[in-house]
Design an enzyme around this catalytic site. Structure first.
Site, PDB file in Angstrom:
ATOM      1  N   CYS A  64      -6.261  15.719 -15.037  1.00  0.00           N
ATOM      2  CA  CYS A  64      -6.119  14.496 -14.240  1.00  0.00           C
ATOM      3  C   CYS A  64      -6.598  14.735 -12.815  1.00  0.00           C
ATOM      4  O   CYS A  64      -6.420  15.801 -12.257  1.00  0.00           O
ATOM      5  CB  CYS A  64      -4.659  14.072 -14.247  1.00  0.00           C
ATOM      6  SG  CYS A  64      -4.283  12.663 -13.204  1.00  0.00           S
ATOM      7  N   TYR A 322      -3.575  -3.385  12.662  1.00  0.00           N
ATOM      8  CA  TYR A 322      -3.631  -3.018  11.242  1.00  0.00           C
ATOM      9  C   TYR A 322      -2.220  -3.130  10.649  1.00  0.00           C
ATOM     10  O   TYR A 322      -1.712  -2.186  10.053  1.00  0.00           O
ATOM     11  CB  TYR A 322      -4.166  -1.602  11.048  1.00  0.00           C
ATOM     12  CG  TYR A 322      -5.465  -1.286  11.764  1.00  0.00           C
ATOM     13  CD1 TYR A 322      -6.693  -1.500  11.128  1.00  0.00           C
ATOM     14  CD2 TYR A 322      -5.470  -0.768  13.055  1.00  0.00           C
ATOM     15  CE1 TYR A 322      -7.882  -1.191  11.775  1.00  0.00           C
ATOM     16  CE2 TYR A 322      -6.654  -0.470  13.704  1.00  0.00           C
ATOM     17  CZ  TYR A 322      -7.861  -0.677  13.059  1.00  0.00           C
ATOM     18  OH  TYR A 322      -9.043  -0.359  13.695  1.00  0.00           O
ATOM     19  N   GLU A 343      -4.075  -8.167  11.476  1.00  0.00           N
ATOM     20  CA  GLU A 343      -4.431  -7.581  10.185  1.00  0.00           C
ATOM     21  C   GLU A 343      -5.573  -8.401   9.590  1.00  0.00           C
ATOM     22  O   GLU A 343      -5.621  -9.611   9.751  1.00  0.00           O
ATOM     23  CB  GLU A 343      -3.167  -7.620   9.299  1.00  0.00           C
ATOM     24  CG  GLU A 343      -3.377  -7.680   7.806  1.00  0.00           C
ATOM     25  CD  GLU A 343      -3.961  -6.395   7.235  1.00  0.00           C
ATOM     26  OE1 GLU A 343      -3.541  -5.300   7.646  1.00  0.00           O
ATOM     27  OE2 GLU A 343      -4.856  -6.512   6.371  1.00  0.00           O
ATOM     28  N   CYS A 418      -3.698   8.098   8.189  1.00  0.00           N
ATOM     29  CA  CYS A 418      -3.711   8.687   6.848  1.00  0.00           C
ATOM     30  C   CYS A 418      -4.909   9.625   6.698  1.00  0.00           C
ATOM     31  O   CYS A 418      -5.236  10.043   5.590  1.00  0.00           O
ATOM     32  CB  CYS A 418      -3.739   7.593   5.782  1.00  0.00           C
ATOM     33  SG  CYS A 418      -5.120   6.467   5.948  1.00  0.00           S
TER      34      CYS A 418
HETATM   35  N1  SAH Z   1       0.747  -0.814   9.002  1.00  0.00           N
HETATM   36  C1  SAH Z   1       0.739  -1.316   7.652  1.00  0.00           C
HETATM   37  C2  SAH Z   1      -0.630  -1.274   6.962  1.00  0.00           C
HETATM   38  C3  SAH Z   1      -1.423  -0.014   7.117  1.00  0.00           C
HETATM   39  S1  SAH Z   1      -2.808   0.139   6.032  1.00  0.00           S
HETATM   40  C4  SAH Z   1       1.772  -0.603   6.812  1.00  0.00           C
HETATM   41  O1  SAH Z   1       2.249   0.465   7.172  1.00  0.00           O
HETATM   42  O2  SAH Z   1       2.140  -1.131   5.757  1.00  0.00           O
HETATM   43  C5  SAH Z   1      -4.134  -0.418   6.992  1.00  0.00           C
HETATM   44  C6  SAH Z   1      -4.266  -1.917   7.040  1.00  0.00           C
HETATM   45  O3  SAH Z   1      -5.387  -2.213   7.858  1.00  0.00           O
HETATM   46  C7  SAH Z   1      -4.512  -2.606   5.714  1.00  0.00           C
HETATM   47  O4  SAH Z   1      -3.554  -3.615   5.535  1.00  0.00           O
HETATM   48  C8  SAH Z   1      -5.923  -3.202   5.866  1.00  0.00           C
HETATM   49  O5  SAH Z   1      -6.067  -4.440   5.209  1.00  0.00           O
HETATM   50  C9  SAH Z   1      -6.025  -3.378   7.351  1.00  0.00           C
HETATM   51  N2  SAH Z   1      -7.370  -3.407   7.963  1.00  0.00           N
HETATM   52  C10 SAH Z   1      -8.488  -2.766   7.574  1.00  0.00           C
HETATM   53  N3  SAH Z   1      -9.488  -2.963   8.464  1.00  0.00           N
HETATM   54  C11 SAH Z   1      -8.977  -3.747   9.448  1.00  0.00           C
HETATM   55  C12 SAH Z   1      -9.509  -4.283  10.668  1.00  0.00           C
HETATM   56  N4  SAH Z   1     -10.775  -4.052  11.029  1.00  0.00           N
HETATM   57  N5  SAH Z   1      -8.706  -5.029  11.444  1.00  0.00           N
HETATM   58  C13 SAH Z   1      -7.417  -5.254  11.084  1.00  0.00           C
HETATM   59  N6  SAH Z   1      -6.860  -4.782   9.945  1.00  0.00           N
HETATM   60  C14 SAH Z   1      -7.627  -4.039   9.143  1.00  0.00           C
END
Ligand code: SAH
Length: 463
Positions: A64, A322, A343, A418
């Protein structure tokens, strides 16, 4: 080890990457592929074993591609993840990290070194995932028109797109395993066809299951190649009967030739269009396509650390870039004056607004759009920020966003990441623009995989 978890070894001075070999080990390996500077080899025999080596508990670990570190003891995994963050901060970020050789620059009185804390791990690092995304295919026998076979679903074999059937995944919540098993059974019984990547034919592409760890609610998403589902009523009835906790059955339509799991169109087949879950006493509605952290126990650790780093006293203006469904925003709102979340996925922003309301939180507002467009506009409209929190996807922050942060001059920046390499790259930009990275806390969100999550605190140098 590389960031993908391969052992880096040397044979007569030549560098070879060996999957499954650990630092300090000696192995006999067969060279598979050679390039100018390095090559890839397959481990044949373990000649000298590392004290960090353990037997991988999962019977399908070798085939896997999902986990990469099960052969390494958990404490060693946590140490490796911290070191991975340190290495990136030093090499890419050119940052002085406490306890490393490069600290030299710091002790010359220029600036205090960055503190990288030990990784926060789990007491029981198994069965932690709340979401299963299972690719569906046809068993060989049925492809060749033979008897038996039928729908299978499991995982892609390491480094390939060949689907291998699987009943159990040790990092998955048991309930998700059970739901996937049942959904496959029902699909088989109804003669549902699986999507075939090669020909573009067949119906079912993925089964996605999400379980609320606290609420117990289950969402089943059938990702289909086309709108029409034969025997849809029987499907729904079958799923409801077999899985008592299911509160939402959703179809997502994806007809494109792509590795991306979800298509643009989602429709609710039965029940609610969201499931609810809870993190640290805050309730969240989560829709099928919204991002929601997969390891709820560690998410609480991560968010608490982010809130701690934000250093709030109750009056601050905070931007959460984000923000997804507003998870970090609502954690922050409990201790801030006003929170602004942004977002890119519109459904996630709908969820975020609903989530603020659900929890009676009225000091958080949300807007959908790219952070690098919306936040500069907020700035023009006169919105100021004492703290900016960012939590970008793997590719890190857009340059335009980093520039806007520098122009807005918040007292603190909290960077949730991440991906240590883009974190280090972006920290360098913020450092050059007047910020100092104070500390970084790695949090193990994905035990047994090479994924490394961390949260960093930056303060303005002139503070
Ligand atoms: N802080 C949140 C999400 C983190 S993941 C949590 O902890 O749950 C990153 C997020 O960024 C995702 O929801 C994705 O849709 C968003 N994203 C990606 N590119 C973006 C951009 N250019 N502007 C705003 N959001 C974005």
């Amino acid at each position: 080890m590389t960031h993908e978890g391969e052992g880096v070894g040397r044979a007569d001075g030549f560098t070879l990457f060996v999957q499954g070999a650990l630092p300090g080990e000696r192995v006999k390996a067969k060279v598979l592929k050679v390039k100018k500077q390095y090559g890839y080899a397959k481990q044949l025999e373990l000649l000298q074993s590392s004290p960090d080596r353990v037997d991988a508990p999962c019977p399908i670990y070798k085939q896997c591609g999902g986990c990469q570190l099960q052969h390494m003891g958990y404490d060693a995994q946590l140490r490796w993840k911290r070191q991975h963050v340190v290495d990136n901060l030093v090499r890419i970020g050119k940052l002085p990290v406490a306890g490393t050789m490069e600290q030299g620059g710091a002790s010359s009185g220029e600036r205090p070194a960055v503190i990288v804390h030990p990784t926060i791990g789990m007491d029981n690092p198994w069965r932690y995932r709340n979401k299963a995304q299972v690719p569906i295919g046809m068993a060989m026998a049925s492809l060749e028109g033979g008897a038996g076979g039928g729908l299978i679903g499991g995982f892609y074999a390491r480094g390939s797109h060949r689907i291998i059937d699987m009943d159990e995944c040790l990092i998955q919540h048991e309930q998700n395993d059970e739901v996937v098993r049942r959904v496959k059974e029902i699909g088989k019984r109804l003669g549902i066809t699986a999507y075939d990547e090669e020909s573009g034919r067949g119906l079912l592409r993925h089964v996605v299951v999400r379980t609320g760890f606290i609420s117990g609610e289950i969402m089943v998403v059938l990702v289909t190649n086309g709108r029409k589902i034969p025997h849809a009523d029987q499907w729904i009835e079958g799923i409801r009967e077999a899985i008592p906790g299911v509160t939402s059955i959703v179809q997502n339509i994806n007809t494109r030739t792509t590795n991306v799991i979800f298509g643009d169109e989602t429709r609710t087949l039965w029940g609610s269009d969201v499931i609810y879950d809870e993190l640290d006493g805050i309730r969240f509605a989560i829709s099928a396509r919204s991002f929601y952290q997969v390891n709820p126990a560690q998410t609480v650790e991560l968010y608490r650390k982010a809130v701690e780093y934000a250093g709030l006293t109750g009056s601050e203006n905070v931007i959460d870039a984000y923000c997804g469904i507003g998870t970090i925003s609502l954690f922050l709102a409990r201790q801030a004056g006003q929170v602004y979340g942004v977002e890119i996925v519109p459904e996630a922003i709908e969820d975020a607004k609903r989530n603020a309301e659900l929890n009676g939180i009225d000091n958080a507002s949300f807007e959908s759009g790219p952070a690098e467009v919306v936040i500069p506009r907020w700035r023009k409209e006169g919105i100021a920020a004492d703290v900016i929190v960012v939590d970008p996807p793997r590719k890190g922050c857009d340059t335009a966003l980093l520039e806007t942060i520098l122009a807005m001059k918040p007292e603190r920046v909290v960077y949730v990441s991440c991906n240590p390499s883009t974190l280090a790259r972006d920290l360098r930009v913020l450092e050059d623009g007047g910020y100092r990275t104070v500390e970084v806390q790695p949090v193990d969100m994905f035990p047994h995989t090479v994924h490394v999550e961390s949260v960093a605190l930056l303060v303005r140098k002139d503070m």
